[in-house]
Design a protein around this motif. Sequence first.
Motif, PDB file in Angstrom:
ATOM      1  N   ASP A  97     -44.185 -65.121 -21.989  1.00 40.55           N
ATOM      2  CA  ASP A  97     -44.585 -64.174 -20.955  1.00 40.55           C
ATOM      3  C   ASP A  97     -43.870 -64.500 -19.634  1.00 40.55           C
ATOM      4  OD1 ASP A  97     -46.414 -63.179 -18.667  1.00 40.55           O
ATOM      5  OD2 ASP A  97     -47.266 -62.195 -20.438  1.00 40.55           O
ATOM      6  N   PRO A  98     -43.350 -63.498 -18.940  1.00 37.94           N
ATOM      7  CA  PRO A  98     -42.597 -63.749 -17.705  1.00 37.94           C
ATOM      8  C   PRO A  98     -43.430 -64.289 -16.551  1.00 37.94           C
ATOM      9  CG  PRO A  98     -42.872 -61.382 -18.079  1.00 37.94           C
ATOM     10  CD  PRO A  98     -43.322 -62.068 -19.325  1.00 37.94           C
ATOM     11  N   ALA A  99     -44.755 -64.340 -16.705  1.00 33.63           N
ATOM     12  CA  ALA A  99     -45.571 -64.931 -15.639  1.00 33.63           C
ATOM     13  C   ALA A  99     -45.264 -66.409 -15.435  1.00 33.63           C
ATOM     14  CB  ALA A  99     -47.062 -64.750 -15.958  1.00 33.63           C
ATOM     15  N   ILE A 100     -44.752 -67.077 -16.465  1.00 34.69           N
ATOM     16  CA  ILE A 100     -44.429 -68.507 -16.396  1.00 34.69           C
ATOM     17  C   ILE A 100     -42.918 -68.661 -16.347  1.00 34.69           C
ATOM     18  CG2 ILE A 100     -44.629 -70.749 -17.530  1.00 34.69           C
ATOM     19  CD1 ILE A 100     -47.136 -69.708 -18.926  1.00 34.69           C
ATOM     20  N   ASP A 101     -42.417 -69.343 -15.314  1.00 33.65           N
ATOM     21  CA  ASP A 101     -40.969 -69.535 -15.156  1.00 33.65           C
ATOM     22  C   ASP A 101     -40.459 -70.730 -15.947  1.00 33.65           C
ATOM     23  OD1 ASP A 101     -40.576 -67.409 -13.243  1.00 33.65           O
ATOM     24  OD2 ASP A 101     -41.586 -68.697 -11.780  1.00 33.65           O
ATOM     25  N   ARG A 102     -41.120 -71.894 -15.793  1.00 37.08           N
ATOM     26  CA  ARG A 102     -40.685 -73.119 -16.449  1.00 37.08           C
ATOM     27  C   ARG A 102     -41.898 -73.847 -17.008  1.00 37.08           C
ATOM     28  NH1 ARG A 102     -35.897 -72.977 -17.958  1.00 37.08           N
ATOM     29  NH2 ARG A 102     -35.956 -75.232 -18.278  1.00 37.08           N
ATOM     30  N   ILE A 103     -41.668 -74.642 -18.059  1.00 33.02           N
ATOM     31  CA  ILE A 103     -42.698 -75.482 -18.654  1.00 33.02           C
ATOM     32  C   ILE A 103     -42.122 -76.883 -18.776  1.00 33.02           C
ATOM     33  CG2 ILE A 103     -44.208 -75.851 -20.639  1.00 33.02           C
ATOM     34  CD1 ILE A 103     -43.677 -72.826 -21.322  1.00 33.02           C
ATOM     35  N   ILE A 104     -42.726 -77.850 -18.102  1.00 33.87           N
ATOM     36  CA  ILE A 104     -42.262 -79.239 -18.149  1.00 33.87           C
ATOM     37  C   ILE A 104     -43.251 -80.033 -18.996  1.00 33.87           C
ATOM     38  CG2 ILE A 104     -41.566 -81.250 -16.815  1.00 33.87           C
ATOM     39  CD1 ILE A 104     -41.314 -79.445 -14.380  1.00 33.87           C
ATOM     40  N   VAL A 105     -42.754 -80.694 -20.026  1.00 34.44           N
ATOM     41  CA  VAL A 105     -43.597 -81.509 -20.900  1.00 34.44           C
ATOM     42  C   VAL A 105     -42.944 -82.868 -21.110  1.00 34.44           C
ATOM     43  CG1 VAL A 105     -44.595 -79.540 -22.138  1.00 34.44           C
ATOM     44  CG2 VAL A 105     -42.520 -80.614 -23.015  1.00 34.44           C
ATOM     45  N   SER A 106     -43.733 -83.858 -21.514  1.00 38.23           N
ATOM     46  CA  SER A 106     -43.163 -85.141 -21.930  1.00 38.23           C
ATOM     47  C   SER A 106     -42.711 -85.024 -23.386  1.00 38.23           C
ATOM     48  CB  SER A 106     -44.205 -86.250 -21.793  1.00 38.23           C
ATOM     49  OG  SER A 106     -45.086 -86.252 -22.903  1.00 38.23           O
ATOM     50  N   ASP A 107     -42.037 -86.066 -23.871  1.00 35.83           N
ATOM     51  CA  ASP A 107     -41.623 -86.075 -25.274  1.00 35.83           C
ATOM     52  C   ASP A 107     -42.627 -86.802 -26.168  1.00 35.83           C
ATOM     53  OD1 ASP A 107     -41.116 -88.638 -24.370  1.00 35.83           O
ATOM     54  OD2 ASP A 107     -39.108 -88.778 -25.239  1.00 35.83           O
ATOM     55  N   SER A 108     -43.903 -86.845 -25.732  1.00 34.61           N
ATOM     56  CA  SER A 108     -44.946 -87.432 -26.584  1.00 34.61           C
ATOM     57  C   SER A 108     -45.065 -86.672 -27.901  1.00 34.61           C
ATOM     58  CB  SER A 108     -46.297 -87.432 -25.865  1.00 34.61           C
ATOM     59  OG  SER A 108     -46.753 -86.099 -25.643  1.00 34.61           O
ATOM     60  N   VAL A 109     -44.799 -85.363 -27.843  1.00 30.20           N
ATOM     61  CA  VAL A 109     -44.764 -84.507 -29.038  1.00 30.20           C
ATOM     62  C   VAL A 109     -43.470 -83.705 -28.957  1.00 30.20           C
ATOM     63  CG1 VAL A 109     -45.909 -82.712 -30.375  1.00 30.20           C
ATOM     64  CG2 VAL A 109     -47.281 -84.311 -29.014  1.00 30.20           C
TER      65      VAL A 109
END
Length: 323
Positions: free
Chosen positions: A272-284
Amino acid sequence: MPTLKLYGLGSSRGQAERIAGQLGMTLSPHEEREFEDGEHKARPLDDVRDAEVGIVHSLHGGDGHSANDKLCRLLFFAATVRDHGAARVTVLAPYLCYARKDRRTKPFDPVLTRYVAQLFEAVGIDALLTLDVHNPAAFENAFRCRVVTLDTGALFVPRLVELCGDDAVTVLAPDAGAVKRADMLRLALAARLQRPVGFGLMEKRRSAGVVSGEALFADVADRRVVIVDDLISTGTTLLRAAQAARAAGASGVIAVVTHGLFVDPAGDVLADPAIDRIIVSDSVPPFRLHGRPAVDKVDVVPCAALFAAQLRWPALSAPAPLD
């Protein structure tokens, strides 16, 4: 001082190699064997007597094994090195399964986090290092061995500084359970940006699996909004908060989440375009997003340095100071 031996089980071997690289060492050799009926065994291939043993295994489902499979393998390997004389056994689990079920919410509910803690105790595990857990207080009370919950703010803040630039920023907790975690990140981000960072909360209620609550308590107009949570499952909680922020005038939305489970239909929800970026760790590893529209939005930040810093602190016997 006892020798440190580090092992990486199954699909977590790559994570273990990155931690070992941070420490300037190599992984100790071990064997993992599958039997025809689905049973398995794992054993060290060198002597562990009187050694400090670290076992890296991220306990998420996928990659051919369920969370239950991985938990069982970890417990058996920990018991094996303990049987063969290891001085101490420390588990490095970037993602810890069953950490969300830490209290009873319905009659006759299990408390699965406590049961996992009892299994760790039964096989002689001395310490557990993991990344953000759903409820730190309940988690720490469940375990009688030493536990260290590593704060991921140090991982995410540098990337957020790049993305936010000179924009006015508001950090948003998508529900009440994320308030403390979001506020800690807000303080760290404000210190790095050297300017005030706003804070807000999105209303959320859940009953019989139905999520409701539309109130947004935050100043987000013409501001970059950073939504902070411990994990993404289907992504619907993040999307609700992002859409509310956009409707209130946010100029952009970044999601910062420690554990990216990305369970279906997350690949479509997070596109969905409401979210620009998603930052996650590499835990998964984000393997469930392969080929999905959302994959181009995801930045994966390595967490090996956090674990290595703890292992450097005298022979696992005491927690390293956290920045």
